[in-house]
Design a protein around this motif. Structure first.
Motif, short mmCIF file in Angstrom:
data_model
loop_
_atom_site.label_atom_id
_atom_site.label_comp_id
_atom_site.label_asym_id
_atom_site.label_seq_id
_atom_site.Cartn_x
_atom_site.Cartn_y
_atom_site.Cartn_z
N CYS A 120 -1.81 7.26 0.87
CA CYS A 120 -0.85 6.87 -0.15
C CYS A 120 -1.35 5.72 -1.00
CB CYS A 120 0.49 6.51 0.49
SG CYS A 120 0.45 4.99 1.47
N TYR A 121 -2.36 4.98 -0.54
CA TYR A 121 -2.87 3.87 -1.34
C TYR A 121 -3.42 4.37 -2.67
CZ TYR A 121 -2.34 0.81 2.70
OH TYR A 121 -1.82 0.07 3.75
N LEU A 122 -4.03 5.55 -2.67
CA LEU A 122 -4.52 6.14 -3.92
C LEU A 122 -3.35 6.47 -4.84
CD1 LEU A 122 -6.81 7.24 -5.65
CD2 LEU A 122 -6.63 9.40 -4.38
N PHE A 123 -2.28 7.00 -4.27
CA PHE A 123 -1.05 7.30 -5.02
C PHE A 123 -0.50 6.04 -5.66
CE2 PHE A 123 3.74 7.88 -4.19
CZ PHE A 123 3.98 8.44 -5.43
N TRP A 124 -0.48 4.96 -4.91
CA TRP A 124 0.02 3.69 -5.44
C TRP A 124 -0.83 3.19 -6.60
CZ3 TRP A 124 0.63 0.59 -0.20
CH2 TRP A 124 1.62 1.21 0.58
N ILE A 125 -2.14 3.22 -6.43
CA ILE A 125 -3.05 2.73 -7.47
C ILE A 125 -2.85 3.49 -8.77
CG2 ILE A 125 -5.47 2.60 -8.16
CD1 ILE A 125 -6.12 2.05 -5.19
N VAL A 126 -2.82 4.82 -8.69
CA VAL A 126 -2.67 5.65 -9.88
C VAL A 126 -1.36 5.36 -10.59
CG1 VAL A 126 -2.38 8.02 -10.71
CG2 VAL A 126 -4.16 7.50 -9.02
N PHE A 136 10.99 -4.07 8.62
CA PHE A 136 12.20 -3.83 7.82
C PHE A 136 12.31 -4.84 6.69
CE2 PHE A 136 16.61 -4.83 6.76
CZ PHE A 136 17.06 -3.57 6.39
N PRO A 137 12.35 -4.35 5.44
CA PRO A 137 12.21 -2.95 5.02
C PRO A 137 10.75 -2.53 4.97
CG PRO A 137 12.54 -4.34 3.11
CD PRO A 137 12.64 -5.25 4.31
N SER A 138 10.51 -1.23 4.98
CA SER A 138 9.14 -0.71 4.95
C SER A 138 8.54 -0.87 3.56
CB SER A 138 9.14 0.77 5.33
OG SER A 138 7.92 1.37 4.98
N ILE A 139 7.44 -1.62 3.48
CA ILE A 139 6.76 -1.76 2.19
C ILE A 139 6.11 -0.44 1.79
CG2 ILE A 139 4.74 -2.81 1.10
CD1 ILE A 139 5.55 -5.46 2.12
N HIS A 140 5.67 0.34 2.76
CA HIS A 140 5.12 1.66 2.44
C HIS A 140 6.16 2.50 1.67
CE1 HIS A 140 1.25 1.67 4.45
NE2 HIS A 140 1.12 2.97 4.20
N CYS A 141 7.37 2.51 2.17
CA CYS A 141 8.43 3.28 1.52
C CYS A 141 8.86 2.63 0.21
CB CYS A 141 9.63 3.41 2.45
SG CYS A 141 9.25 4.30 3.98
N LEU A 142 8.93 1.32 0.19
CA LEU A 142 9.31 0.57 -1.00
C LEU A 142 8.37 0.86 -2.16
CD1 LEU A 142 10.92 -1.87 -2.34
CD2 LEU A 142 9.11 -3.32 -1.41
N VAL A 143 7.07 0.70 -1.93
CA VAL A 143 6.09 0.89 -2.99
C VAL A 143 6.04 2.36 -3.43
CG1 VAL A 143 3.66 0.69 -3.63
CG2 VAL A 143 4.72 -1.07 -2.20
N SER A 144 6.10 3.27 -2.46
CA SER A 144 6.05 4.69 -2.79
C SER A 144 7.26 5.10 -3.64
CB SER A 144 6.00 5.53 -1.52
OG SER A 144 4.82 5.28 -0.80
#
Length: 237
Positions: A66-72, A138-146
């Motif tokens: 998902c890091y690639l998804f975030w960057i784009v 909590f909260p999940s930064i993975h979910c937050l950023v995505s």
């Protein structure tokens, strides 16, 4: 910024500061909260439903990819017109500040399963566990950023409809992967998504948006305009 420039992938130099600061501040919040509250009591907020979700180690591919998804998508947002760009990164900034406070006031943890070191995906999962401690949940930064990656493009007609759909799908898959890797629990996921939505709405208020724009203008003026002025004066001489 013209449509042609956006297609060409050009990021205006005045938009680089929010993009770079977003990355830097995110790392500072995550690492800083861990340094400060690392030895404090952490609360386990797992539910019985979390216990029914199976570990699926191949989902580590989504969790890491998902890091690639975030960057784009963050680069895409940095290419938008100034007002939309400022709203997005103002919301991003607010959300990390909120995360930092929560990580200190209510530090959380979870129970990770025992994984045998056999098989490729088991090895990948063990690597994730080794690199990412069971805190700042909590909260999940993975979910937050995505989710930010999706709502930043949601409803924007200049973004192809198919890519908006892909962004939504990827955001959902990342949220699921945080559960099937046992990195997070259900409430972490909902907390990250809800925080993204709330902060994105807060950032549209003029007092917030205009304040962010003014600060950005001052910074850009210090970094870019001052140097250009000096060059113009020199040419006149």
């Amino acid at each position: 910024m013209t449509k042609k420039q956006m297609i060409a992938g050009i990021i205006p130099k005045q938009h680089l500061i929010p993009l770079l600061f977003s990355f830097t501040f995110n790392m500072a919040v995550y690492a800083g909260a861990r340094v400060i509250a690392g030895e404090w009591r952490h609360y386990n907020i797992e539910s019985s439903l979390d216990g029914r979700i199976p570990l699926w180690t191949p989902s580590a591919f989504i969790y890491l990819g998902c890091y690639l998804f975030w960057i784009v998508n963050y680069i895409w947002m940095a290419r938008q017109e100034k007002k939309e760009m400022c709203r997005f990164f103002a919301a991003d900034l607010i959300s990390r500040a909120v995360c930092f406070v929560i990580y200190l006031v209510f530090p959380t943890t979870n129970t990770r399963p025992v994984i045998q070191p056999d098989g490729f995906w088991n090895q990948v999962m063990l690597f994730v566990y080794q690199m990412d401690a069971a805190d700042n949940l909590f909260p999940s930064i993975h979910c937050l950023v995505s989710w930010f990656c999706y709502i930043g493009l949601r409803g924007r007609k200049e973004v192809p409809r198919w890519y908006r759909g892909v962004s939504c799908l990827l955001a959902v898959l990342v949220c699921i992967s945080t559960l099937t890797t046992k990195q997070h629990v259900i409430i972490d996921v909902f907390g990250g998504v809800l925080l993204a939505e709330v902060c994105y709405r807060i950032a549209r208020y003029p007092v917030v948006l205009q304040s962010y724009e003014k600060v950005l203008d001052v910074i850009n003026d210090k970094i870019f305009t001052k140097g250009n002025t000096g060059c113009r004066v020199k040419r006149r001489q």
